[in-house]
Scaffold this motif. Structure first.
Motif, PDB file in Angstrom:
ATOM      1  N   GLY A 166      22.223 -20.565 -32.656  1.00 48.53           N
ATOM      2  CA  GLY A 166      22.061 -19.208 -33.213  1.00 48.53           C
ATOM      3  C   GLY A 166      20.685 -18.684 -32.863  1.00 48.53           C
ATOM      4  N   ARG A 167      20.617 -17.428 -32.380  1.00 52.61           N
ATOM      5  CA  ARG A 167      19.326 -16.904 -31.902  1.00 52.61           C
ATOM      6  C   ARG A 167      18.985 -15.570 -32.553  1.00 52.61           C
ATOM      7  N   SER A 168      19.327 -15.430 -33.841  1.00 49.68           N
ATOM      8  CA  SER A 168      18.965 -14.167 -34.510  1.00 49.68           C
ATOM      9  C   SER A 168      17.454 -14.115 -34.715  1.00 49.68           C
ATOM     10  N   ASN A 169      16.954 -12.881 -34.894  1.00 48.01           N
ATOM     11  CA  ASN A 169      15.517 -12.710 -35.155  1.00 48.01           C
ATOM     12  C   ASN A 169      15.132 -13.234 -36.531  1.00 48.01           C
ATOM     13  N   HIS A 190      23.392 -20.492 -28.174  1.00 42.91           N
ATOM     14  CA  HIS A 190      23.982 -19.241 -28.673  1.00 42.91           C
ATOM     15  C   HIS A 190      25.416 -19.129 -28.160  1.00 42.91           C
ATOM     16  N   SER A 191      26.012 -17.949 -28.304  1.00 41.25           N
ATOM     17  CA  SER A 191      27.444 -17.823 -28.007  1.00 41.25           C
ATOM     18  C   SER A 191      27.747 -17.986 -26.521  1.00 41.25           C
ATOM     19  N   ARG A 192      26.755 -17.865 -25.649  1.00 38.63           N
ATOM     20  CA  ARG A 192      27.005 -18.003 -24.211  1.00 38.63           C
ATOM     21  C   ARG A 192      26.587 -19.375 -23.684  1.00 38.63           C
ATOM     22  N   MET A 271      16.150 -22.382 -50.733  1.00 37.82           N
ATOM     23  CA  MET A 271      14.788 -22.399 -50.168  1.00 37.82           C
ATOM     24  C   MET A 271      14.265 -20.989 -49.911  1.00 37.82           C
ATOM     25  N   THR A 272      15.174 -20.053 -49.595  1.00 39.26           N
ATOM     26  CA  THR A 272      14.724 -18.748 -49.121  1.00 39.26           C
ATOM     27  C   THR A 272      13.847 -18.037 -50.162  1.00 39.26           C
ATOM     28  N   ILE A 273      14.306 -17.990 -51.405  1.00 37.91           N
ATOM     29  CA  ILE A 273      13.526 -17.286 -52.431  1.00 37.91           C
ATOM     30  C   ILE A 273      12.241 -18.051 -52.749  1.00 37.91           C
TER      31      ILE A 273
HETATM   32  P1  NDP Z   1      23.651 -13.561 -36.765  1.00 30.40           P
HETATM   33  O1  NDP Z   1      25.067 -13.108 -36.847  1.00 30.40           O
HETATM   34  O2  NDP Z   1      22.561 -12.564 -36.675  1.00 30.40           O
HETATM   35  O3  NDP Z   1      23.503 -14.571 -35.535  1.00 30.40           O
HETATM   36  C1  NDP Z   1      24.469 -15.525 -35.264  1.00 30.40           C
HETATM   37  C2  NDP Z   1      24.072 -16.295 -34.028  1.00 30.40           C
HETATM   38  O4  NDP Z   1      25.099 -17.262 -33.786  1.00 30.40           O
HETATM   39  C3  NDP Z   1      23.963 -15.439 -32.764  1.00 30.40           C
HETATM   40  O5  NDP Z   1      22.792 -15.773 -32.060  1.00 30.40           O
HETATM   41  C4  NDP Z   1      25.216 -15.785 -31.966  1.00 30.40           C
HETATM   42  O6  NDP Z   1      25.033 -15.810 -30.573  1.00 30.40           O
HETATM   43  C5  NDP Z   1      25.466 -17.226 -32.412  1.00 30.40           C
HETATM   44  N1  NDP Z   1      26.880 -17.557 -32.248  1.00 30.40           N
HETATM   45  C6  NDP Z   1      27.963 -16.842 -32.633  1.00 30.40           C
HETATM   46  N2  NDP Z   1      29.085 -17.471 -32.261  1.00 30.40           N
HETATM   47  C7  NDP Z   1      28.716 -18.591 -31.619  1.00 30.40           C
HETATM   48  C8  NDP Z   1      29.430 -19.638 -30.994  1.00 30.40           C
HETATM   49  N3  NDP Z   1      30.757 -19.667 -30.944  1.00 30.40           N
HETATM   50  N4  NDP Z   1      28.716 -20.629 -30.427  1.00 30.40           N
HETATM   51  C9  NDP Z   1      27.367 -20.627 -30.449  1.00 30.40           C
HETATM   52  N5  NDP Z   1      26.636 -19.653 -31.040  1.00 30.40           N
HETATM   53  C10 NDP Z   1      27.308 -18.654 -31.603  1.00 30.40           C
HETATM   54  O7  NDP Z   1      23.475 -14.504 -38.035  1.00 30.40           O
HETATM   55  P2  NDP Z   1      22.167 -14.948 -38.888  1.00 30.40           P
HETATM   56  O8  NDP Z   1      21.223 -15.706 -38.032  1.00 30.40           O
HETATM   57  O9  NDP Z   1      21.689 -13.810 -39.669  1.00 30.40           O
HETATM   58  O10 NDP Z   1      22.874 -15.953 -39.912  1.00 30.40           O
HETATM   59  C11 NDP Z   1      23.538 -17.124 -39.490  1.00 30.40           C
HETATM   60  C12 NDP Z   1      24.178 -17.792 -40.690  1.00 30.40           C
HETATM   61  O11 NDP Z   1      23.160 -18.162 -41.604  1.00 30.40           O
HETATM   62  C13 NDP Z   1      25.142 -16.902 -41.484  1.00 30.40           C
HETATM   63  O12 NDP Z   1      26.183 -17.705 -41.993  1.00 30.40           O
HETATM   64  C14 NDP Z   1      24.302 -16.402 -42.625  1.00 30.40           C
HETATM   65  O13 NDP Z   1      25.071 -16.092 -43.777  1.00 30.40           O
HETATM   66  C15 NDP Z   1      23.406 -17.584 -42.882  1.00 30.40           C
HETATM   67  N6  NDP Z   1      22.110 -17.237 -43.481  1.00 30.40           N
HETATM   68  C16 NDP Z   1      21.721 -17.927 -44.579  1.00 30.40           C
HETATM   69  C17 NDP Z   1      20.522 -17.650 -45.190  1.00 30.40           C
HETATM   70  C18 NDP Z   1      20.102 -18.450 -46.370  1.00 30.40           C
HETATM   71  O14 NDP Z   1      20.529 -19.542 -46.557  1.00 30.40           O
HETATM   72  N7  NDP Z   1      19.262 -17.978 -47.213  1.00 30.40           N
HETATM   73  C19 NDP Z   1      19.632 -16.588 -44.702  1.00 30.40           C
HETATM   74  C20 NDP Z   1      20.092 -15.984 -43.470  1.00 30.40           C
HETATM   75  C21 NDP Z   1      21.305 -16.291 -42.909  1.00 30.40           C
HETATM   76  P3  NDP Z   1      24.742 -14.486 -29.696  1.00 30.40           P
HETATM   77  O15 NDP Z   1      23.290 -14.139 -29.950  1.00 30.40           O
HETATM   78  O16 NDP Z   1      24.994 -14.922 -28.299  1.00 30.40           O
HETATM   79  O17 NDP Z   1      25.680 -13.435 -30.190  1.00 30.40           O
END
Ligand code: NDP
Length: 296
Positions: A166-169, A190-192, A271-273
């Motif tokens: 996962g590569r979200s900001n 990530h997804s690719r 942990m987040t809070i």
């Molecule tokens: P995003 O939707 O922003 O990012 C998801 C990432 O997963 C993307 O980089 C995506 O790749 C990748 N992805 C999707 N499908 C696949 C796959 N089949 N194989 C590999 N990689 C894949 O999500 P977040 O980062 O915001 O959150 C991720 C998870 O964490 C969620 O379940 C969310 O609820 C949870 N979360 C929990 C928190 C907490 O515990 N406090 C806080 C924040 C999030 P690509 O970039 O290529 O699309």
């Protein structure tokens, strides 16, 4: 023997207590209480619950908590003006704008308006850049919480193979930066990514932040890996259930052979809070020209 369960709930409670115990010294030194402002736009029930728990946690730690509830019709400009008022308010050390925002408001414009010194979510590009170049930064709460759990479990992380999926900001990218900062060899998948299972099999540390229920199977995890599951996924309710079960991105029941793993719920979530309170206290110290306390 079975995997050790990493109790994020207990660790988070300890961190909240630690922060709370450090607040009186800050008040003594500065004559004011550290303050966290949380802004919520619209009426998303999940966000409302989250904002209320932030408020309770901040108050319990002896901090001032300011909540700003704005209707869904609020304009982007109106929201930016509120952020600017909070930037100028000396009683506010941390500003958090709850995401997601309504569609007509550009998240990026609002985050860019936050004073980086008060950006306790660590989403401002200045803080993301500082993290990337290895300078002191306010770091996003969830990945910083994951790093704390890993260091608590493993101590020195230098030289370990870490795979972040996962590569979200918000989670994946800052997590990769933090692990690189600890001298891990980091792969950001990530997804690719091709052959994801094989990539994950290399890892001593796996951080899963995808948002796909139980996508990472037990046979993707090598013996002795430490697994941090950030995913929070609600399954469909089964007959007799009011709400579906919460599961992570890792098939927990198949991970008996790993060294340690976070459960969902009760792992990363709490942990987040706790880290948000930590970031607020660190920001308050920096704004007051004080060195943040050791070990936070
Ligand atoms: P995003 O939707 O922003 O990012 C998801 C990432 O997963 C993307 O980089 C995506 O790749 C990748 N992805 C999707 N499908 C696949 C796959 N089949 N194989 C590999 N990689 C894949 O999500 P977040 O980062 O915001 O959150 C991720 C998870 O964490 C969620 O379940 C969310 O609820 C949870 N979360 C929990 C928190 C907490 O515990 N406090 C806080 C924040 C999030 P690509 O970039 O290529 O699309």
């Amino acid at each position: 023997m079975g995997a050790t369960i990493i109790d994020g709930k207990a660790f988070a409670a300890g961190l909240r207590e630690k922060v709370g115990a450090l607040v009186p010294a800050f008040v003594e030194a500065t004559g004011r209480i550290p303050g966290l402002a949380v802004v919520l736009v619209g009426e998303d029930p999940a966000s409302e619950i989250y904002v209320r728990s932030k408020d309770r946690a901040a108050t319990a730690a002896g901090m001032a908590s300011f909540e700003y509830w704005r209707p869904a019709e609020t304009s982007e400009q109106g929201l930016i003006e509120l952020v600017e008022e909070l930037n100028a308010d000396d009683n506010v050390d941390g500003i958090l704008v709850q995401l997601p925002l309504p569609d007509h408001i550009d998240d990026k414009a609002v985050i860019a308006a936050i004073d980086p010194a008060k950006d306790v979510d660590g989403f401002h590009v200045v803080n993301a850049g500082r993290l990337a170049v290895g300078e002191d930064a306010l770091v996003p709460c969830t990945p910083l919480g994951c790093l704390m759990l890993l260091k608590d479990r493993l101590g020195d992380l230098a030289g370990l193979e870490a795979v972040v999926v996962g590569r979200s900001n918000i989670v994946g990218k800052p997590m990769a930066q933090l692990l690189l900062g600890e001298n891990c060899t980091v792969t950001l998948a990530h997804s690719r990514t091709r052959d994801l299972a094989d990539v994950v099999r290399r890892a001593d540390i796996v951080v899963a932040a995808v948002g796909r229920p139980e996508m990472i199977r037990g046979d993707w995890l090598k013996d002795g890996a430490v697994v941090i599951d950030v995913g929070i996924n609600r399954l469909e309710a089964q007959p007799g259930e009011k709400r579906g079960k919460l599961v992570g991105d890792v098939a927990f029941a198949e991970a008996d052979h790993v060294r340690a793993i976070t459960p969902v719920p009760g792992g990363v979530g709490p942990m987040t809070i706790a880290v948000l309170l930590r970031n607020t206290l660190v920001a308050a110290h920096a704004r007051a020209g004080l060195v943040p306390p050791e070990g936070l």
